[in-house]
Scaffold this active site. Structure first.
Site, PDB file in Angstrom:
ATOM      1  N   LYS A 103      41.920  40.864  48.282  1.00 48.44           N
ATOM      2  CA  LYS A 103      43.146  40.808  47.471  1.00 48.44           C
ATOM      3  C   LYS A 103      44.077  41.887  48.012  1.00 48.44           C
ATOM      4  O   LYS A 103      43.656  43.030  48.183  1.00 48.44           O
ATOM      5  CB  LYS A 103      42.745  41.106  46.022  1.00 48.44           C
ATOM      6  CG  LYS A 103      43.861  41.383  45.072  1.00 48.44           C
ATOM      7  CD  LYS A 103      43.429  42.405  44.022  1.00 48.44           C
ATOM      8  CE  LYS A 103      43.593  43.786  44.572  1.00 48.44           C
ATOM      9  NZ  LYS A 103      43.897  44.860  43.632  1.00 48.44           N
ATOM     10  N   GLY A 128      40.919  49.457  47.957  1.00 47.92           N
ATOM     11  CA  GLY A 128      42.013  48.842  47.193  1.00 47.92           C
ATOM     12  C   GLY A 128      42.185  47.373  47.507  1.00 47.92           C
ATOM     13  O   GLY A 128      43.229  46.781  47.208  1.00 47.92           O
ATOM     14  N   SER A 143      35.789  42.909  42.591  1.00 42.39           N
ATOM     15  CA  SER A 143      36.432  41.935  41.694  1.00 42.39           C
ATOM     16  C   SER A 143      36.358  40.537  42.279  1.00 42.39           C
ATOM     17  O   SER A 143      36.138  39.554  41.556  1.00 42.39           O
ATOM     18  CB  SER A 143      37.906  42.300  41.480  1.00 42.39           C
ATOM     19  OG  SER A 143      38.028  43.594  40.943  1.00 42.39           O
ATOM     20  N   ASP A 175      41.550  43.006  37.929  1.00 44.15           N
ATOM     21  CA  ASP A 175      41.875  42.238  39.138  1.00 44.15           C
ATOM     22  C   ASP A 175      41.129  40.914  39.230  1.00 44.15           C
ATOM     23  O   ASP A 175      41.409  40.103  40.108  1.00 44.15           O
ATOM     24  CB  ASP A 175      41.522  43.060  40.387  1.00 44.15           C
ATOM     25  CG  ASP A 175      42.438  44.261  40.553  1.00 44.15           C
ATOM     26  OD1 ASP A 175      43.540  44.255  39.986  1.00 44.15           O
ATOM     27  OD2 ASP A 175      42.030  45.199  41.265  1.00 44.15           O
TER      28      ASP A 175
HETATM   29  O1  C5P Z   1      40.085  46.918  35.148  1.00 42.49           O
HETATM   30  P1  C5P Z   1      39.355  47.724  36.159  1.00 42.49           P
HETATM   31  O2  C5P Z   1      37.935  48.000  35.744  1.00 42.49           O
HETATM   32  O3  C5P Z   1      39.435  47.199  37.545  1.00 42.49           O
HETATM   33  O4  C5P Z   1      40.098  49.127  36.208  1.00 42.49           O
HETATM   34  C1  C5P Z   1      39.529  50.252  36.830  1.00 42.49           C
HETATM   35  C2  C5P Z   1      40.274  51.498  36.378  1.00 42.49           C
HETATM   36  O5  C5P Z   1      41.610  51.475  36.900  1.00 42.49           O
HETATM   37  C3  C5P Z   1      40.452  51.603  34.883  1.00 42.49           C
HETATM   38  O6  C5P Z   1      39.365  52.258  34.319  1.00 42.49           O
HETATM   39  C4  C5P Z   1      41.717  52.419  34.771  1.00 42.49           C
HETATM   40  O7  C5P Z   1      41.448  53.781  34.963  1.00 42.49           O
HETATM   41  C5  C5P Z   1      42.529  51.960  35.951  1.00 42.49           C
HETATM   42  N1  C5P Z   1      43.522  50.896  35.651  1.00 42.49           N
HETATM   43  C6  C5P Z   1      44.627  51.204  34.876  1.00 42.49           C
HETATM   44  N2  C5P Z   1      45.558  50.235  34.625  1.00 42.49           N
HETATM   45  C7  C5P Z   1      45.414  48.987  35.116  1.00 42.49           C
HETATM   46  C8  C5P Z   1      44.300  48.657  35.898  1.00 42.49           C
HETATM   47  C9  C5P Z   1      43.363  49.645  36.154  1.00 42.49           C
HETATM   48  O8  C5P Z   1      44.794  52.349  34.410  1.00 42.49           O
HETATM   49  N3  C5P Z   1      46.346  48.070  34.858  1.00 42.49           N
END
Ligand code: C5P
Length: 255
Positions: free
Chosen positions: A7, A91, A96, A118
């Site tokens: 991604k 990144g 995901s 994601d």
């Molecule tokens: O959703 P995911 O587990 O991938 O997110 C990982 C971390 O990235 C979250 O714990 C948060 O700290 C940060 N994050 C965020 N805002 C988003 C996506 C991710 O703060 N929109």
């Protein structure tokens, strides 16, 4: 075997903090074939995962692996083999994407948002604007692109980068006009925060941009950089010679 694409956020604007601890985003994102993972999944008495490939090191092989969590959430037991070609902490959404592939294979793409911000995009693929915390998708029109991805030999922690964005007072990233017809101005608001968390990143970016002769776009929360290479067949070779790390020639093709 299921091929699992990376991604790539072409642009990522952080609109603000949210009460739930996440951040509101507006991100233009595409699925690209390189680097990629590959996985197999078959019914089994209990869920297991075996991980191989150049980036297998450090990938959890227990219930914390996002692909295993996907199966657990779907309520089925499966044997998963995962060939890890997508670097961790780059990144590029590798974990995901694996979880999304498992959910699609099990017929449960509806569970995507429960596994991470994601994962819905990774189910969707192609090109989309991601909004909300990433789970609100709108199909986007993006022209065909040749892209060089440069991944340094260090990663960035996503939670640490978002935390730094807060601590730095919500900085705005550079605005980059790629000159590519059909692409809006791009930028990544997480770039100043990622460079704060990982000081080696700025020098890596400069080396990529110098070799490419074009601006480089940070992928998600880093550490990979992408350069739109369309019209410059030699760009991949120049970047590969200039930097330490893994360099990929990828492309986005509209579905
Ligand atoms: O959703 P995911 O587990 O991938 O997110 C990982 C971390 O990235 C979250 O714990 C948060 O700290 C940060 N994050 C965020 N805002 C988003 C996506 C991710 O703060 N929109």
């Amino acid at each position: 075997m299921i091929v699992v694409p990376s991604k790539l956020t072409l642009s990522l604007r952080v609109l603000g903090m949210r009460a739930d601890g996440f951040h509101d985003l507006e991100a233009l994102t595409v699925a690209i074939g390189e680097p990629h993972d590959a996985l197999t999944i078959e019914a089994a008495e209990r869920t297991t995962i075996a991980v191989t490939g150049p980036f297998a090191s450090g990938v959890p092989v227990d219930a914390t692996n996002l692909a295993v969590r996907a199966a657990d959430l779907a309520g089925v037991t499966v044997a998963i083999t995962l060939h890890k070609g997508i670097p961790n902490g780059a990144g590029l959404g590798g974990g995901s994407a694996d979880a999304a592939a498992v959910l699609v294979a099990l017929g449960r793409p509806d569970l995507a948002a429960d596994l991470g911000s994601d994962v819905p995009f990774c189910v969707h693929g192609d090109a989309a604007w991601m909004r909300g915390r990433g789970e609100i998708l709108e199909p986007a029109t993006v022209p065909a692109l040749d892209i060089v991805i440069a991944v340094p030999p260090f990663g960035c922690s996503t939670p640490a980068v978002y935390r730094a964005w807060d601590e730095l007072g919500g900085p705005t990233g550079r605005t980059i006009d790629t000159g590519v017809e059909g692409l809006p101005p791009l930028g990544n608001d997480l770039e100043p925060a990622a460079e704060h968390v990982e000081p080696r990143l700025a020098a890596f970016r400069r080396a990529v941009e110098e070799a490419a002769g074009r601006p480089a776009l940070l992928a998600g929360s880093g550490s990979a950089y992408a350069v739109i290479a369309s019209g410059d067949a030699d760009l991949h070779t120049r970047v590969e010679r200039a930097v330490e790390g893994a360099v990929y020639a990828a492309s986005y093709l509209p579905c």
